[in-house]
Scaffold this active site. Structure first.
Site, PDB file in Angstrom:
ATOM      1  N   HIS A 339     -26.456 -43.967 -69.449  1.00 18.58           N
ATOM      2  CA  HIS A 339     -25.163 -44.767 -69.752  1.00 18.58           C
ATOM      3  C   HIS A 339     -24.563 -45.217 -68.493  1.00 18.58           C
ATOM      4  O   HIS A 339     -24.046 -45.980 -68.509  1.00 18.58           O
ATOM      5  CB  HIS A 339     -24.398 -43.893 -70.322  1.00 18.58           C
ATOM      6  CG  HIS A 339     -24.493 -43.716 -72.081  1.00 18.58           C
ATOM      7  ND1 HIS A 339     -25.302 -42.916 -72.677  1.00 18.58           N
ATOM      8  CD2 HIS A 339     -24.063 -44.568 -73.002  1.00 18.58           C
ATOM      9  CE1 HIS A 339     -25.378 -42.963 -73.977  1.00 18.58           C
ATOM     10  NE2 HIS A 339     -24.416 -44.019 -74.052  1.00 18.58           N
ATOM     11  N   GLY A 340     -24.974 -44.533 -67.384  1.00 18.63           N
ATOM     12  CA  GLY A 340     -24.673 -44.835 -66.004  1.00 18.63           C
ATOM     13  C   GLY A 340     -25.111 -44.194 -65.108  1.00 18.63           C
ATOM     14  O   GLY A 340     -25.539 -42.963 -65.102  1.00 18.63           O
TER      15      GLY A 340
END
Length: 483
Positions: A339-340
Site C-alpha cells: 500500500h505504501g
C-alpha cells in the site's frame, strides 16, 4: 484523467458509442487506443514503461507455455517476475530503501547517505504489476493458455477502467471478454449507468465532503488531541476511504458494464463484518483474493484458488501451526508495504495480522456463545479494530500513530471533543448518503409493486444526479491512486 470529472464523462460517452458502432473485430483496437489515451493524458512517457513490462510478460509467458523442461520453465518465470518486481521496487521503494539504509548507517555511526535523481511513481504501478504477475504465474501453473497477440495482451493490462486502482482481475476473467463478440444488453447497460452514478455520488457527495475535516484533524498536534478526537478521526477517515475507494470501484465496474464487460464486485459492505476474517471477505475483495492465491496460500503450503472472489476467506484447521502463523504475519507485512513505501503501512498490515491471528485462536472457544451475542459483539469489536487500524494508514509518521493510539488507552483523555462541529457534519453527510443509497439499492430490491418501485427509483436517482451535478469536480483525487 480522473473519473470524477466532466472530461471523463465525455470520454466515456464517445468511447462507448464508438464501441457499439464498430465491428467486434475492431473493438479491441478501440479499447487499446482509448486506454493508451487515458493513461497518456496523465503522463505519456510512462506508456512506454508499461508496454515494455507487458512485452516481457507476454514473451516469457509464451516461452513458459511452449517449454517442456521444468528447469527452464521456472527460469523464464523468475525472469518475468524479476522484471516486474524490479520495476516496482525501483519506482516505488527506492527512496524508502535509501532512507532506511541511511538510518541504519546513523545507528552505526556511519554516513551511508547518497543522493538520487527524482523518481516519479507511475500511476497504478502496483495494480498493473499484480495483474501481470498473476498472468505469468497462471500460465506457469497451467491455468491459462497465453494469448499469441501482443496487442490483445497489452489491452488486458491497460484496460482503463481497472488499470489505475483495480479491481484486480485474472486473465481468464477479462481476456476472453475482450476478444469475444459481445451483444448489446440493455439491462447491463442500465446497470452500468446506475453504478457510475452511485460511484460518483459516493466519491463527490460523501468522501470529498469528509476529506477537508479529515485532513484538518490529521494535521493537528497528536499530543493535544483527546481520545474522543482520535476515535472521531479514525472513523471519519475509515468512512472517507471506504466511500472514496468503493466509489471508484463502482465507476470502474459501471464503465466496463457499458461495453458488456463484467467485473467482479470489490466491496460488500465491509463495515458490517462480524469478525476480522469476515472484514477481509468484504473489503477490496480482488486484492485480498490475489494475496490469498499468490502469496498466503503458497507460503502456507496450501493449494491456491483461481478466482478474484472470496477475499482472504481461508479455513484454518490448525491455527496454532507455526508455518501458518509465520505466513500470516509475513503476508500482512508485505501487504502493508504494498500500500505504501513507509513503515506506517507495514504497521497497518501487522495490526490486521495480529487480530486475524487472535480471531483464529479464540473463535473455536466461542462455539457455546449465542449467535446473536457473537454477531453483535463481533461487529462492535471488528469495527473498532478496523477503524483504529486506519490511524497508522493515514498518520504522518509512526510517532504520530503511536501517540494517537496512546490517547485511546489514556482514561484521562476522554474529556472533550475538539472536532465537535466536524463530527456533527460528518455524521450528517454519511447518514444522509447512506439513506440515499439504501433507497436507491436496498429498498428497491425488496419492492414488488412496480409503480411504487418506479417512484422510489426516480426519486432516489434524482437526488443522486443532483448531488453529482453540484459536486462533480476534481477536488480530491482518489486515495488509492497513490498506491
Amino acid at each position: 484523467m480522473l473519473f470524477n470529472t466532466l472530461s471523463y464523462v465525455l470520454f466515456l460517452i464517445v468511447i462507448v458509442a464508438a464501441y457499439w458502432v464498430l465491428r467486434p473485430s475492431w473493438r479491441v483496437w478501440l479499447l487499446l487506443g482509448a486506454s493508451l489515451l487515458f493513461y497518456a493524458l496523465w503522463r505519456w512517457e510512462f506508456v512506454a514503461l508499461i508496454a515494455f513490462s507487458a512485452f516481457v510478460d507476454y514473451y516469457f509467458s509464451l516461452r513458459i507455455h511452449d517449454e517442456t523442461r521444468p528447469k527452464w520453465r521456472k527460469a523464464f518465470l523468475v525472469m518475468s517476475l524479476s522484471t516486474n518486481l524490479g520495476l516496482l521496487a525501483y519506482f516505488k521503494y527506492a527512496y524508502f530503501l535509501r532512507d532506511n539504509v541511511a538510518g541504519v548507517g546513523d545507528l552505526l555511526g556511519q554516513s551511508w547517505r547518497f543522493d538520487m535523481w527524482d523518481i516519479l511513481l507511475p500511476l497504478g504501478i502496483s495494480f498493473y504489476t499484480f495483474l501481470s504477475v498473476s498472468y505469468t504465474v497462471d500460465v506457469y501453473r497451467g491455468l491459462f493458455t497465453p494469448v499469441r497477440n501482443f496487442w490483445t495482451y497489452l489491452t488486458y493490462v491497460m484496460f482503463w477502467p481497472h488499470m489505475i486502482a483495480g479491481p484486480i482481475l485474472r486473465a481468464e476473467e477479462l481476456l476472453p471478454q475482450l476478444t469475444r463478440s459481445i451483444r448489446f444488453d440493455s439491462d447491463a447497460f442500465t446497470s452500468g449507468i446506475r453504478k457510475i452514478l452511485f460511484g460518483l455520488f459516493m466519491k463527490v457527495g460523501i468522501a470529498d465532503q469528509i476529506a477537508p475535516y479529515v485532513n484538518e484533524a490529521f494535521l493537528a498536534n497528536p499530543a493535544q488531541l483527546s481520545a474522543l478526537d482520535v476515535w472521531t478521526m479514525s472513523f471519519a477517515f475509515g468512512l472517507q476511504i471506504y466511500f472514496d475507494f468503493s466509489g471508484y470501484g463502482m465507476i470502474a465496474i459501471g464503465s466496463a458494464a457499458l461495453m458488456g464487460i463484467h467485473f467482479p464486485e470489490n466491496f460488500n459492505w465491509p463495515y458490517l463484518a462480524t469478525s476480522p476474517r469476515d472484514f477481509w471477505r468484504r473489503w477490496h475483495i480482488t486484492l485480498s483474493s490475489w494475496i490469498r492465491d499468490y502469496l498466503y496460500l503458497p507460503l502456507s503450503g496450501a493449494r491456491f484458488r483461481g478466482q478474484s472472489e472470496g477475499g482472504l476467506d481461508v479455513q484454518v484447521l490448525r491455527p496454532d501451526s507455526w508455518r501458518l502463523t509465520l505466513s500470516l504475519f509475513l503476508t500482512w507485512f508485505l501487504m502493508g508495504l504494498w500500500h505504501g513505501a513507509a513503515w506506517t503501512f507495514a504497521v497497518w498490515g501487522l495490526w490486521h495480522a495480529v487480530f486475524i491471528w487472535l480471531y483464529r485462536v479464540t473463535s473455536p472457544r466461542l462455539d457455546g456463545v449465542p449467535l446473536v451475542i457473537r454477531n453483535v459483539g463481533g461487529w462492535a469489536l471488528t469495527i473498532s479494530i478496523t477503524m483504529l487500524a486506519w490511524i497508522p494508514f493515514r498518520a504522518q509518521s509512526l510517532g504520530d500513530a503511536f501517540t494517537l493510539w496512546g490517547r485511546i488507552f489514556d482514561i484521562h483523555a476522554y474529556t472533550h471533543l475538539t472536532f465537535r462541529e466536524n463530527f456533527y457534519l460528518i455524521v450528517a453527510v454519511v447518514f444522509g448518503g447512506m439513506i440515499a443509497l439504501y433507497f436507491a439499492q436496498g429498498l428497491l430490491a425488496r419492492m414488488n409493486d412496480r409503480p411504487a418501485r418506479w417512484t422510489v427509483e426516480v426519486f432516489s436517482m434524482a437526488i443522486v444526479i443532483f448531488v453529482v451535478f453540484i459536486f462533480l469536480r476534481p477536488v480530491e483525487q482518489f486515495i488509492y491512486f497513490q498506491f
